[in-house]
Design an enzyme around this catalytic site. Structure first.
Site, mmCIF file in Angstrom:
data_model
loop_
_atom_site.group_PDB
_atom_site.id
_atom_site.type_symbol
_atom_site.label_atom_id
_atom_site.label_comp_id
_atom_site.label_asym_id
_atom_site.label_seq_id
_atom_site.Cartn_x
_atom_site.Cartn_y
_atom_site.Cartn_z
ATOM 1 N N LYS A 123 -5.847 0.282 9.586
ATOM 2 C CA LYS A 123 -6.079 1.216 8.634
ATOM 3 C C LYS A 123 -7.408 1.018 8.048
ATOM 4 C CE LYS A 123 -4.827 3.395 4.172
ATOM 5 N NZ LYS A 123 -3.653 3.585 3.234
ATOM 6 N N ASP A 228 1.642 7.112 -6.023
ATOM 7 C CA ASP A 228 1.447 8.078 -5.140
ATOM 8 C C ASP A 228 2.577 8.411 -4.110
ATOM 9 O OD1 ASP A 228 -0.084 10.396 -3.860
ATOM 10 O OD2 ASP A 228 -1.176 9.064 -2.568
#
Length: 444
Positions: A123, A228
């Protein structure tokens, strides 16, 4: 921007030293003066550094600024990518790099593999990509804060994500196993699952709904709020579960169980945060809305609420928010990252972005094309019609290319090419006293 590793094989040891020198000079200079790059690199011939600079500039690893007042260069996101990949390669964390499998608003996801063949995920955090115009319109934020650069914030986001994954994994939370962190990149285990947003129907949605609400409460019990928690950041794995045999059914058939895994942690915050109740309620509401919209399921119970979470018995629970700060990600770093995200309007997938329009105003900020809505086939779970052919875990390895650096004639084995070591710079037995003084304090 797109990750392009083609130039890796062509970089010499001197090129790497100059690239590292540019990064070191960027700590105190938005545009690193060419003489300073030469001084930090510490190479014998200053004229050869100009050749190295030209090589790096052609590969878009460093670049000049328009209308600069002096001759200098700055590190691009491409250069930062190369430095991070080289560090992972040296640490034997990443051996080969595959295709891009996901795009977030401020990150790119690639499949990769370790030297042992273990399939992993790389990532790459790219804060500032879609918020570029917002920051450009408010240059004071960067002008008066040396810690406000996008690359520094990307590094903080990666460091925070790695720290939280480590602490959550150690305490039994269903998160990917963190494997490595360097600069703005995080390497983690590849989860053989699919985002919750891709699933269109399931036999018993109430079971998964209960698991997710329990996960939100358990995080709060340990002093954390994801911030989130939604269908974009929950991966669903299908695992077989065999019931215990009974007299009526001595040989039960295995049942398919949906197991959630939580990802994406740069927005995670403490229950002591001044906006903790807002983010906790938003996480709960996101799950409620998704299950109502997608599965027509609504729980009979109104909760959980932030008050319920705070009323939990926490006698045997650790304060993981405090432990994360003890690992090196300080409260000051968290405040800087939070301030940046608030400034540019980045508030997670459940929130919004202040300005998502993107212009090619900068050489190292490419046009942003979101392809995160590409669906893949999910067995035994009904989906909407896929818009693109997805990759399965079995065929990802065959598409990987190794971070080959020097040898064009290396033998091919299982679609991978061994990576030779980058040669170190030649040792210098003699060095003028003035040059030694000039380069003292800089280590590469």
């Amino acid at each position: 921007m797109k990750l392009n590793t083609k130039a890796l094989r062509h970089l010499s040891s001197e090129d790497w030293r100059v690239l590292t020198a540019t990064e070191m000079g960027s700590r105190n200079h938005e545009l690193v003066p060419t003489p300073l790059i030469i001084q930090i690199a510490g190479l014998r011939s200053g004229s050869s550094v100009h050749k190295n600079i030209s090589t790096l500039a052609k590969a878009n690893l460093i670049s000049k600024m328009k209308e600069a007042r002096y001759d200098g260069y700055r590190l691009t996101y491409g250069g930062l990518d190369y430095l991070a990949l080289n560090a992972h390669r040296k640490a034997s964390t990443v051996y080969s790099l595959g295709n891009q499998i996901g795009v977030g608003k401020e990150s790119d996801i690639y499949v990769c593999a370790s030297p042992s063949g273990r399939q992993l995920v790389l990532k790459i955090h790219r804060l500032g990509r879609i918020s570029f115009r917002t920051v450009k319109a408010n240059r004071d934020y960067l002008r008066h804060r040396s810690s406000g650069s996008w690359m520094y914030m990307s590094r903080l986001a990666a460091q925070k994500e790695y720290a939280f994954m480590q602490i959550l994994r150690e305490n039994g939370f269903p998160v990917p196993e963190p494997v490595g962190w360097n600069r703005h990149t995080v390497v983690m285990d590849l989860i053989d699952g699919f985002p919750l947003r891709q699933i269109r129907s399931m036999p018993e949605p109430e079971k998964l709904y209960g698991q997710l609400m329990e996960m939100i409460l358990r995080l709060a019990r340990y002093g954390l709020i994801h911030g989130d928690f939604n269908e974009f950041n929950i991966l669903i794995e299908e695992k077989e579960k065999t019931s215990a045999p009974t007299e009526a059914n001595p040989d039960p058939e295995p049942q398919i169980e949906l197991v959630p895994t939580l990802i994406d942690f740069p927005q995670m915050l403490s229950t002591s945060h001044k906006d903790a109740e807002f983010y906790f309620n938003r996480d709960v509401d996101c799950i409620k809305r998704f299950f109502q919209r997608m599965f027509s399921f609504s729980s009979d119970e109104p909760g959980p609420s932030f008050a319920d979470a705070m009323a939990q018995d926490k006698s045997d629970a650790k304060r993981l928010d405090v432990e994360v700060q003890a690992t090196g990600f300080s409260k000051k770093m968290a405040g800087e990252l939070e301030g940046y995200m608030r400034f540019v309007g980045v508030d997670g997938d459940a929130g919004g972005v202040a300005d998502v329009e993107d212009e090619d105003d900068d050489e190292d900020i490419d046009e942003y094309t979101a392809n995160s809505d590409d669906d893949a086939q999910v067995p035994n779970v009904e989906q909407s019609e896929p818009t693109n052919t997805g990759h399965t875990r079995s065929d990802l390895a065959s598409e990987m290319t190794v971070l080959d650096i020097q040898d064009d004639t290396a033998s091919i084995s299982d679609f991978t090419i061994p990576m030779p070591e980058i040669p170190t710079a030649p040792s210098r037995t003699r060095k003028p006293k003035t040059s030694a003084k000039a380069s003292s304090g800089f280590a590469i």
